[in-house]
Every structure is written in structure tokens, then in C-alpha cells.
Design a protein around this motif. Structure first.
Motif, mmCIF file in Angstrom:
data_model
loop_
_atom_site.group_PDB
_atom_site.id
_atom_site.type_symbol
_atom_site.label_atom_id
_atom_site.label_comp_id
_atom_site.label_asym_id
_atom_site.label_seq_id
_atom_site.Cartn_x
_atom_site.Cartn_y
_atom_site.Cartn_z
ATOM 1 N N ALA A 36 0.924 -1.199 0.004
ATOM 2 C CA ALA A 36 0.096 0.144 0.088
ATOM 3 C C ALA A 36 0.904 1.207 -0.110
ATOM 4 O O ALA A 36 0.640 2.158 -0.785
ATOM 5 C CB ALA A 36 -0.961 -0.015 1.147
ATOM 6 N N THR A 37 1.905 1.256 0.831
ATOM 7 C CA THR A 37 2.774 2.612 0.677
ATOM 8 C C THR A 37 3.517 2.786 -0.387
ATOM 9 O O THR A 37 3.433 3.802 -0.847
ATOM 10 C CB THR A 37 3.680 2.345 1.984
ATOM 11 O OG1 THR A 37 3.020 1.926 3.151
ATOM 12 C CG2 THR A 37 4.708 3.589 2.022
ATOM 13 N N ARG A 38 3.984 1.585 -0.922
ATOM 14 C CA ARG A 38 4.524 1.953 -2.605
ATOM 15 C C ARG A 38 3.715 2.191 -3.558
ATOM 16 O O ARG A 38 3.866 3.009 -4.350
ATOM 17 C CB ARG A 38 5.347 0.509 -2.744
ATOM 18 C CG ARG A 38 6.496 0.280 -2.169
ATOM 19 C CD ARG A 38 7.028 -1.181 -2.337
ATOM 20 N NE ARG A 38 8.239 -1.528 -1.616
ATOM 21 C CZ ARG A 38 8.976 -2.547 -1.633
ATOM 22 N NH1 ARG A 38 8.686 -3.720 -2.615
ATOM 23 N NH2 ARG A 38 9.992 -2.893 -1.029
ATOM 24 N N TRP A 39 2.302 1.684 -3.268
ATOM 25 C CA TRP A 39 1.494 2.156 -4.278
ATOM 26 C C TRP A 39 1.000 3.584 -4.245
ATOM 27 O O TRP A 39 0.862 4.442 -5.200
ATOM 28 C CB TRP A 39 0.037 1.358 -4.059
ATOM 29 C CG TRP A 39 -0.982 1.810 -5.240
ATOM 30 C CD1 TRP A 39 -1.127 1.116 -6.321
ATOM 31 C CD2 TRP A 39 -2.297 2.414 -5.054
ATOM 32 N NE1 TRP A 39 -2.068 1.664 -7.134
ATOM 33 C CE2 TRP A 39 -2.840 2.831 -6.414
ATOM 34 C CE3 TRP A 39 -2.339 3.265 -3.844
ATOM 35 C CZ2 TRP A 39 -3.901 3.479 -6.283
ATOM 36 C CZ3 TRP A 39 -3.637 4.105 -4.055
ATOM 37 C CH2 TRP A 39 -4.221 4.127 -5.176
ATOM 38 N N ILE A 40 0.970 4.105 -2.851
ATOM 39 C CA ILE A 40 0.477 5.607 -2.782
ATOM 40 C C ILE A 40 1.733 6.445 -3.178
ATOM 41 O O ILE A 40 1.551 7.300 -3.848
ATOM 42 C CB ILE A 40 0.195 5.939 -1.178
ATOM 43 C CG1 ILE A 40 -1.074 4.976 -0.879
ATOM 44 C CG2 ILE A 40 -0.022 7.122 -0.831
ATOM 45 C CD1 ILE A 40 -1.096 4.970 0.736
ATOM 46 N N ALA A 41 2.882 5.823 -2.828
ATOM 47 C CA ALA A 41 4.039 6.953 -3.117
ATOM 48 C C ALA A 41 4.221 6.974 -4.601
ATOM 49 O O ALA A 41 4.487 8.103 -5.310
ATOM 50 C CB ALA A 41 5.322 6.056 -2.925
ATOM 51 N N THR A 45 7.463 10.918 1.051
ATOM 52 C CA THR A 45 7.260 11.138 2.632
ATOM 53 C C THR A 45 5.809 11.254 2.968
ATOM 54 O O THR A 45 5.311 10.675 3.892
ATOM 55 C CB THR A 45 7.914 12.647 2.825
ATOM 56 O OG1 THR A 45 9.360 12.807 2.561
ATOM 57 C CG2 THR A 45 7.754 13.035 4.145
ATOM 58 N N SER A 46 4.928 11.505 2.163
ATOM 59 C CA SER A 46 3.455 11.724 2.348
ATOM 60 C C SER A 46 2.984 10.307 2.469
ATOM 61 O O SER A 46 2.124 9.838 3.166
ATOM 62 C CB SER A 46 2.670 12.705 1.487
ATOM 63 O OG SER A 46 2.820 13.935 1.419
ATOM 64 N N ALA A 47 3.514 9.358 1.435
ATOM 65 C CA ALA A 47 3.077 8.115 1.416
ATOM 66 C C ALA A 47 3.429 7.348 2.654
ATOM 67 O O ALA A 47 2.747 6.572 3.197
ATOM 68 C CB ALA A 47 3.721 7.345 0.454
ATOM 69 N N ASP A 48 4.647 7.667 3.432
ATOM 70 C CA ASP A 48 4.871 6.820 4.521
ATOM 71 C C ASP A 48 4.039 7.291 5.872
ATOM 72 O O ASP A 48 3.550 6.630 6.403
ATOM 73 C CB ASP A 48 6.526 7.368 4.889
ATOM 74 C CG ASP A 48 7.437 6.657 3.960
ATOM 75 O OD1 ASP A 48 7.019 5.431 3.450
ATOM 76 O OD2 ASP A 48 8.520 7.113 3.834
ATOM 77 N N VAL A 108 -3.261 3.393 6.678
ATOM 78 C CA VAL A 108 -3.400 1.975 6.200
ATOM 79 C C VAL A 108 -3.059 0.957 7.379
ATOM 80 O O VAL A 108 -3.591 0.097 7.583
ATOM 81 C CB VAL A 108 -2.098 1.922 5.088
ATOM 82 C CG1 VAL A 108 -1.988 0.350 4.704
ATOM 83 C CG2 VAL A 108 -2.787 2.644 3.797
ATOM 84 N N ALA A 109 -1.838 1.354 7.995
ATOM 85 C CA ALA A 109 -1.303 0.146 8.950
ATOM 86 C C ALA A 109 -2.303 -0.048 10.018
ATOM 87 O O ALA A 109 -2.370 -1.022 10.513
ATOM 88 C CB ALA A 109 -0.121 0.764 9.551
ATOM 89 N N PRO A 110 -3.080 1.114 10.541
ATOM 90 C CA PRO A 110 -3.942 0.802 11.669
ATOM 91 C C PRO A 110 -5.169 -0.035 11.122
ATOM 92 O O PRO A 110 -5.426 -1.196 11.911
ATOM 93 C CB PRO A 110 -4.688 2.119 12.168
ATOM 94 C CG PRO A 110 -3.468 3.151 11.922
ATOM 95 C CD PRO A 110 -2.786 2.824 10.628
#
Length: 427
Positions: A116-121, A128-131, A138-140
């Protein structure tokens, strides 16, 4: 569903073949088949997640992270097991919950969060915003959903052992402790790797800072989040069957609260340099105190349930009059086991402990039935528990009577109830 009797009465102990209730099951639902399948799945998840963590941290970092991450685990598990002392759940359920959190939930979360983080990035061209979005949104959602699956599975397939709020708290706590254990290996191992690269060590190192935040300051963070889900399932377990919407809504509400608190915790660093400490002091510590009080209060309520439900069985002759007061006191229970050990040996102490566990399950079974939440096999389960107790009565009865008198918990008949004419020792 068999009709529930308010005043149980049994004329005689049935033949030995009926001492244990064995419902018919399809082959695929057999204990051996299901246990083997679950073990294989969890073992595969363990191999994959540990390999991924070692790949990210290196062998040295993995070993350091593993050693440091182990430190809070026994304390957390002991605390949750202490809450479960009134009606201890089977260890196999708790081992499953811990393993699911440590391996299955951790694997799903690592893969889903990374994807998910890579897709958002990639979509936003802003790593930075993706992280930040990945950590706070995403994580919660992913992590709490993955951990909640363990609670859901035990709620559905180990329903007999999932009887109330305390069971939900304990199962959720074991699951989250396992998840935090694996996650801490990753974070601590990565921090150690960074220290190795830049040559830092001691109190000022990344490893020390990570250890302080995750192990010393907030080892309860993941258990606190997931316990909210467990409370939802625990309340649903004692909700009457006809209120189906409520029985579904409560676990969902608990899961949403867990996600919300998890998101608040992960996003605390975005609130400025003091955001973490503000969230920690204003939300985390009060929530921890409130949930601890709730769990302890519920445990005391369970003891009151025992003292309120078992006298009916004493009146029917299955228990002596002093046993219900003794069984509703943890101190008296311990004295009974100690007395049996001194008088007859360790085997007798185990028999008394088993008798106490069966009597507790019987009290909760009757309590659920009076509330309209009885299982369909209520009568068979009641018979099963009573006859397990009957086989141990010769040892447990005197031990519990001794404990009742030693602690001053001697039975006195309520003034509004007529006990004249019954013999509490009849069979």
C-alpha cells in the motif's frame, strides 16, 4: 434448543458411557485434521515472516532484535493469564492466538503495508506523504484487522471457551503481544543495523532509543488497541441470540475503536515535537487504566456469578453447601488445592483444580442460560460438567469445605429461600 430448567435435579449418576458428551462431527471437522492444518499454516507463516525480517535486518540485527523483543513478552502474557484465573481458557487457544499474532497477522501486515505504501508513493510521487499516510491510515486498518481474525476464529470455532468479556480481553491480549513481538524484532533489528553503519552505541544509539520507546515506555500499545476488539467480541458472547444485529455490531465497533486509537498513536509524531508525549499522557495512559479497571471488575463479577449460580446445584445435591462460597474466592480455591496436595499428593491437587474449573464453567453455563444466551447443547453440556465434577467430588468436596471454613466463607441459607428437607449429600 432444550428447555432450560431453573432448578436442576438429577436422580442418579448415569452410566459411565454418558460421562462425556461427544457430538458427531464430519471428518474435516475432526480435531486432528483441524489441528494439523492450523499448525501447518502457522508454521509456514512463521518461516516466511522470520525470513523477511532477517532479510531486512541482517543476521546480527535479527538476533539482537529477537533477544530484546523477548523481554516484555513473559510479563504481558502473565498479566493476561492472571486475568483469566477464574475460568482459565485452554492453553492451546492462547498458543494459537499468540502464534497467529506473531506470524500470520505480522506477515499479512508487512506485505499489505509495504504494498500500500509503495502504491501511494507511486500514485502521488511523494514518498514522504506516502509513509505518513501508510503509518496513520493503512497500518491501523490492516494490522488491527489481521489481529482481529484470531479473535474471530476462536469466537466462531471455540465458542464453548469464549464465554465473556475476560475471554475476549485475554485472547486479544495474547494475539497483540505476539504481533508486537515480531514487529519489535523488525524495528530493533533495523535500529541495530543503522547503529552498525554509522558506528553509534550506548545510550545515544538508535537501538537504545527504539528499545526505550517500544519496550520500556509502551509495551502495552498493541495489546491496548486489540483489547478493544476483544471487548466487542466478549460482550457479543453474552448477548442473547435473538439480538443478532447487536452481536455483529459490537465486534465491529470494537474493531473501529482499535483502529482509531492505533491511528492516533501512529500519528502522534505528526503533531509536533511533543505530540507523542501528549497522546501518551492524554489518551494512552488513561485508556490503559480504564481498561485495566474494567478487566479486574469483570473478573470480580465472574466470582459473584459463581456464588450466585452454584447454590442451585448445591440444593440439588451435586455440591455441598460450603462449596459455592469457597469456589467464588480465589484465596479459598488456592487453599483447597494446597490442602489436597498436603493430604493426598499432587494428583489430588490437580483433581481439585479440575473440579474448580468444571464448577466455574457450570456456573457460567447456567448464567448464560438464564440470560437467554444458552447454546443448543445446554443440557448435554450441563450433564457433562456435573459428571466430571462427580468423579472428583470425594477429593474436592472435603478440600473445598476445609477452605471455606478456613477463610470464613461458610454457607448460610438466605432467609427468603426454603431449604428444609433437602439432603445436600444425596446422589
Amino acid at each position: 434448543m432444550p428447555a432450560y430448567r431453573a432448578d436442576p435435579s438429577f436422580d442418579a449418576v448415569p452410566e459411565r458411557a454418558r460421562w462425556r458428551y461427544r457430538p458427531r462431527r464430519a471428518f474435516w471437522r475432526g480435531k486432528a485434521v483441524r489441528a494439523t492444518a492450523v499448525t501447518l499454516v502457522l508454521a509456514l507463516c512463521a518461516l516466511v515472516i522470520l525470513a523477511l525480517v532477517r532479510e531486512q535486518t541482517g543476521t546480527a540485527g535479527f538476533l539482537v532484535g529477537l533477544g530484546l523483543a523477548l523481554l516484555p513478552v513473559p510479563l504481558l502474557l502473565a498479566a493476561f493469564r492472571w486475568l483469566d484465573r477464574v475460568e482459565p481458557g485452554p492453553w492451546k487457544n492462547l498458543v494459537f492466538a499468540f502464534a497467529w499474532g506473531a506470524f500470520a497477522a505480522a506477515l499479512v501486515s508487512l506485505l499489505a503495508n509495504t504494498f500500500a505504501t509503495r502504491w501511494i508513493a507511486t500514485a502521488t510521487a511523494d514518498p514522504t506523504s506516502a509513509d505518513t499516510l501508510g503509518a496513520t491510515v493503512v497500518a491501523p486498518v490492516v494490522e488491527e484487522s489481521a489481529k482481529a481474525c484470531a479473535v474471530l476464529l476462536l469466537f466462531l470455532f471455540r465458542r464453548r471457551d469464549f464465554t465473556g468479556l475476560v475471554d475476549g480481553v485475554v485472547v486479544a491480549g495474547f494475539t497483540a503481544t505476539g504481533f508486537a513481538f515480531t514487529e519489535n524484532i523488525l524495528y530493533l533489528g533495523s535500529a541495530f543495523g543503522e547503529d552498525q553503519e554509522i558506528g553509534t552505541s550506548g545510550i545515544g544509539s538508535y537501538t537504545a532509543a527504539t528499545f526505550f520507546v517500544r519496550v520500556v515506555l509502551s509495551p502495552f500499545a498493541h495489546p491496548l488497541f486489540t483489547v478493544l476488539t476483544g471487548i466487542g467480541f466478549g460482550i457479543a458472547a453474552v448477548t442473547v441470540r435473538r439480538r443478532r444485529v447487536l452481536r455483529v455490531a459490537l465486534p465491529v465497533l470494537g474493531l473501529l475503536l482499535a483502529m482509531g486509537m492505533h491511528a492516533l498513536w501512529n500519528g502522534s509524531t505528526t503533531f509536533g515535537p511533543w505530540g507523542f508525549f501528549a497522546v501518551y499522557g492524554a489518551f494512552m495512559l488513561p485508556a490503559l487504566g480504564l481498561l485495566t479497571w474494567l478487566a479486574v471488575w469483570t473478573r470480580q463479577r465472574e466470582l459473584r456469578t459463581i456464588s450466585g449460580e452454584l447454590p442451585a446445584y448445591a440444593a440439588a445435591g451435586w455440591l455441598s453447601p460450603d462449596e459455592p462460597p469457597a469456589l467464588s474466592s480465589m484465596r479459598a480455591r488456592g487453599l483447597a488445592r494446597g490442602y489436597a496436595a498436603r493430604a493426598f499428593g499432587p494428583a489430588a491437587a490437580r483433581a481439585v483444580g479440575e473440579y474448580e474449573a468444571f464448577a466455574t464453567s457450570l456456573a457460567f453455563l447456567r448464567h448464560r442460560a438464564r440470560r437467554g444466551a444458552a447454546d443448543r447443547d445446554f443440557t448435554a453440556r450441563e450433564q457433562e460438567l456435573l459428571h466430571h465434577m462427580w468423579r472428583r467430588k470425594d477429593v474436592a468436596g472435603p478440600a473445598l469445605t476445609y477452605a471455606a471454613r478456613a477463610t470464613g466463607r461458610v454457607w448460610t441459607p438466605p432467609p427468603h429461600r426454603d431449604y428444609a428437607g433437602y439432603n445436600p449429600y444425596r446422589s
